[in-house]
Design a protein around this motif. Structure first.
Motif, PDB file in Angstrom:
ATOM      1  N   THR A 103      -7.451  50.402 -20.734  1.00  0.00           N
ATOM      2  CA  THR A 103      -8.156  51.522 -21.357  1.00  0.00           C
ATOM      3  C   THR A 103      -7.421  52.831 -21.036  1.00  0.00           C
ATOM      4  O   THR A 103      -7.098  53.094 -19.878  1.00  0.00           O
ATOM      5  N   GLY A 104      -7.144  53.594 -22.089  1.00  0.00           N
ATOM      6  CA  GLY A 104      -6.459  54.884 -21.889  1.00  0.00           C
ATOM      7  C   GLY A 104      -4.958  54.749 -21.685  1.00  0.00           C
ATOM      8  O   GLY A 104      -4.307  55.688 -21.221  1.00  0.00           O
ATOM      9  N   ALA A 105      -4.386  53.591 -22.068  1.00  0.00           N
ATOM     10  CA  ALA A 105      -2.955  53.355 -21.810  1.00  0.00           C
ATOM     11  C   ALA A 105      -2.051  54.401 -22.463  1.00  0.00           C
ATOM     12  O   ALA A 105      -1.079  54.849 -21.849  1.00  0.00           O
ATOM     13  N   ASP A 106      -2.374  54.804 -23.690  1.00  0.00           N
ATOM     14  CA  ASP A 106      -1.493  55.770 -24.366  1.00  0.00           C
ATOM     15  C   ASP A 106      -1.407  57.075 -23.569  1.00  0.00           C
ATOM     16  O   ASP A 106      -0.322  57.646 -23.415  1.00  0.00           O
ATOM     17  N   ALA A 107      -2.554  57.532 -23.080  1.00  0.00           N
ATOM     18  CA  ALA A 107      -2.566  58.789 -22.306  1.00  0.00           C
ATOM     19  C   ALA A 107      -1.776  58.620 -21.016  1.00  0.00           C
ATOM     20  O   ALA A 107      -1.066  59.539 -20.584  1.00  0.00           O
ATOM     21  N   MET A 108      -1.874  57.440 -20.413  1.00  0.00           N
ATOM     22  CA  MET A 108      -1.118  57.186 -19.172  1.00  0.00           C
ATOM     23  C   MET A 108       0.382  57.185 -19.450  1.00  0.00           C
ATOM     24  O   MET A 108       1.174  57.733 -18.682  1.00  0.00           O
ATOM     25  N   LEU A 109       0.771  56.560 -20.566  1.00  0.00           N
ATOM     26  CA  LEU A 109       2.199  56.526 -20.906  1.00  0.00           C
ATOM     27  C   LEU A 109       2.710  57.935 -21.213  1.00  0.00           C
ATOM     28  O   LEU A 109       3.816  58.306 -20.816  1.00  0.00           O
ATOM     29  N   ALA A 110       1.879  58.717 -21.903  1.00  0.00           N
ATOM     30  CA  ALA A 110       2.278  60.101 -22.215  1.00  0.00           C
ATOM     31  C   ALA A 110       2.448  60.893 -20.913  1.00  0.00           C
ATOM     32  O   ALA A 110       3.422  61.634 -20.745  1.00  0.00           O
ATOM     33  N   ALA A 111       1.505  60.701 -19.987  1.00  0.00           N
ATOM     34  CA  ALA A 111       1.578  61.438 -18.712  1.00  0.00           C
ATOM     35  C   ALA A 111       2.791  60.987 -17.895  1.00  0.00           C
ATOM     36  O   ALA A 111       3.464  61.807 -17.251  1.00  0.00           O
ATOM     37  N   ALA A 112       3.082  59.689 -17.941  1.00  0.00           N
ATOM     38  CA  ALA A 112       4.249  59.178 -17.203  1.00  0.00           C
ATOM     39  C   ALA A 112       5.535  59.765 -17.774  1.00  0.00           C
ATOM     40  O   ALA A 112       6.447  60.143 -17.034  1.00  0.00           O
ATOM     41  N   ALA A 113       5.599  59.841 -19.112  1.00  0.00           N
ATOM     42  CA  ALA A 113       6.794  60.398 -19.761  1.00  0.00           C
ATOM     43  C   ALA A 113       6.955  61.867 -19.392  1.00  0.00           C
ATOM     44  O   ALA A 113       8.074  62.343 -19.164  1.00  0.00           O
ATOM     45  N   LYS A 114       5.830  62.572 -19.317  1.00  0.00           N
ATOM     46  CA  LYS A 114       5.897  63.985 -18.955  1.00  0.00           C
ATOM     47  C   LYS A 114       6.412  64.133 -17.516  1.00  0.00           C
ATOM     48  O   LYS A 114       7.302  64.932 -17.242  1.00  0.00           O
ATOM     49  N   LYS A 115       5.867  63.320 -16.640  1.00  0.00           N
ATOM     50  CA  LYS A 115       6.254  63.386 -15.226  1.00  0.00           C
ATOM     51  C   LYS A 115       7.755  63.073 -15.048  1.00  0.00           C
ATOM     52  O   LYS A 115       8.452  63.743 -14.306  1.00  0.00           O
ATOM     53  N   ALA A 116       8.223  62.045 -15.762  1.00  0.00           N
ATOM     54  CA  ALA A 116       9.632  61.646 -15.640  1.00  0.00           C
ATOM     55  C   ALA A 116      10.535  62.478 -16.547  1.00  0.00           C
ATOM     56  O   ALA A 116      11.759  62.334 -16.499  1.00  0.00           O
TER      57      ALA A 116
END
Ligand code: FNR
Length: 382
Positions: free
Chosen positions: A87-100
């Motif tokens: 649940t919420g995977a897209d937001a997590m991937l977006a946040a991970a991309a932002k962080k990296a």
């Protein structure tokens, strides 16, 4: 398994948490699944030829793509329905991309709206679009991407038809979806996934398509509507040219393998191409993108930015692809397994592992600058 140490480890962790029907949807390919093996084998058919006694105390793997600097030559491929696995995977991937600080290609079949993804990671979200059979919807999707200030529009062109994925057919992952006793029994063996799925209200919504469905449409109804609009086998270069005319930013075509198609993409005004076979999920008996990369590079030269996906699992794969002409690589399954298995932390770890592996390879081969890699660092046995 303790902490994952490479991208392969996330697959095993995801398999533990997901019911078979969900895991197989990510893991599978088309027909006999030989293309997936070919994608991996292509990387090992090249070897890296190190140079020693070079000062490699400083390394730099930053890349510039479409006028923006990224911290690493990697990114997250678009994967639809990621919310089904976490649940919420897209937001997590977006946040991970932002962080990296790497690109995240939001699928148009995502569960997070394009507008929300762009709010989470305004500098990192690119929007991947499937062209539909309805020109008004195509126009509106492009307009929404523009209004959300998305930097890059990616059009995936390698799905003229839904492919034959036999694992999904055998598991009952087909539309309309019917819950069977076998699926229920399988799901019960993965209680943490089931609890989260039920808490989230069941099947996640394909949010980007909700505005085009009737008011109050359920997730199933929206998915059915999406199924009537895509694939759009009438899509042609003229369709892409019309989108090119509407979209003022950088345009990337994803899913090309033929050098002549790459040349055509350049001539209609695309700035980027993702050489890809969709992770061998569409056509099984197809060359790996890495095999086609040299011919594509020879055809388009520096007129367009080349990127690559399908089978990328190691930092050394990214280095090999760069030596053959790809400015960066993206990957789909690994980050999806990572987020499915470990949530936000998994997505962060997957990107960090790749960054570290690329750094180690650059040091080992004596080329501190990723941008300076070329075919001199490759040994390709005949
Ligand atoms: C995909 N892929 C994909 N591609 C795309 O352009 N739009 C999409 O919505 C999806 N959806 C999707 C779902 C799932 C579950 C997978 C595994 C893949 C393909 C994806 O973007 C990418 O091309 C491949 O995943 C690359 O191969 P690897 O890295 O998975 O081997």
């Amino acid at each position: 398994m303790a902490k994952p140490i490479n991208l392969h480890d996330f697959r095993a962790l995801a398999q533990r948490r997901l019911p078979k029907i969900a895991f197989d949807f990510i893991d599978g390919g088309a027909d006999d699944e030989l293309g997936m093996l070919r994608n991996r084998e292509a990387f090992s058919s090249h070897q890296l030829l190190p140079r020693y006694l070079v000062d490699v105390t400083k390394r730099d793997q930053t890349v510039e793509l479409f006028g923006r600097q990224y911290s690493s030559p990697i990114g997250i491929s678009p994967t639809g329905m990621a919310g089904l696995f976490r649940t919420g995977a897209d937001a997590m991937l977006a946040a991970a991309a932002k962080k990296a600080n790497v690109p995240f290609l939001l699928s148009s079949a995502s569960n997070l709206k394009i507008e929300e993804a762009a709010r989470i990671a305004p500098d990192n979200v690119w929007f991947q679009m499937y062209v539909t059979s309805d020109p008004h919807i195509n126009h509106d999707l492009v307009k929404r991407a523009k209004e959300a200030n998305v930097g890059v529009l990616v059009i995936t062109v390698d799905v003229p038809v839904n492919s034959n994925r036999e694992r999904n057919r055998r598991n009952g992952f087909t539309r309309p979806f019917r819950m069977t006793p076998a699926i229920m029994l399988d799901a019960l063996t993965k209680p943490s996934w089931v609890i989260e799925y039920l808490k989230a209200g069941g099947m996640p919504m394909m949010s980007n398509w909700q505005p085009y469905a009737k008011p109050g449409a359920s997730a199933d109804e929206v998915a059915d509507m999406y199924g009537t609009l895509t694939p759009a086998p009438m899509t042609s270069w003229e369709t892409i040219a019309a989108i090119r005319a509407q979209w003022t930013g950088p345009l990337v075509i994803k899913g090309l393998l033929h050098p002549d198609d790459a040349t055509q993409a350049v001539s209609i005004g695309a700035q980027g191409i993702i050489v890809s076979n969709h992770g061998a999920r569409q056509l099984d008996n197809v060359p790996s993108p890495l095999t086609m990369l040299p011919a594509i590079k020879a055809a388009v030269g520096d007129r367009v930015t080349l990127m690559l996906d399908s089978g990328v699992r190691r930092g050394s794969d990214v280095v090999v692809a760069k030596c053959l002409g790809a400015q960066s690589c993206i990957f789909g399954r690994p980050t999806l397994y990572a987020v499915a298995a470990l949530g936000q932390d998994g997505a962060d770890q997957a990107l960090a592992i790749m960054h570290k592996e690329i750094d180690a390879v650059l040091t080992q081969i004596g080329c501190g600058e990723f941008n300076k890699l070329d075919s001199r660092y490759l040994q390709t046995p005949r």
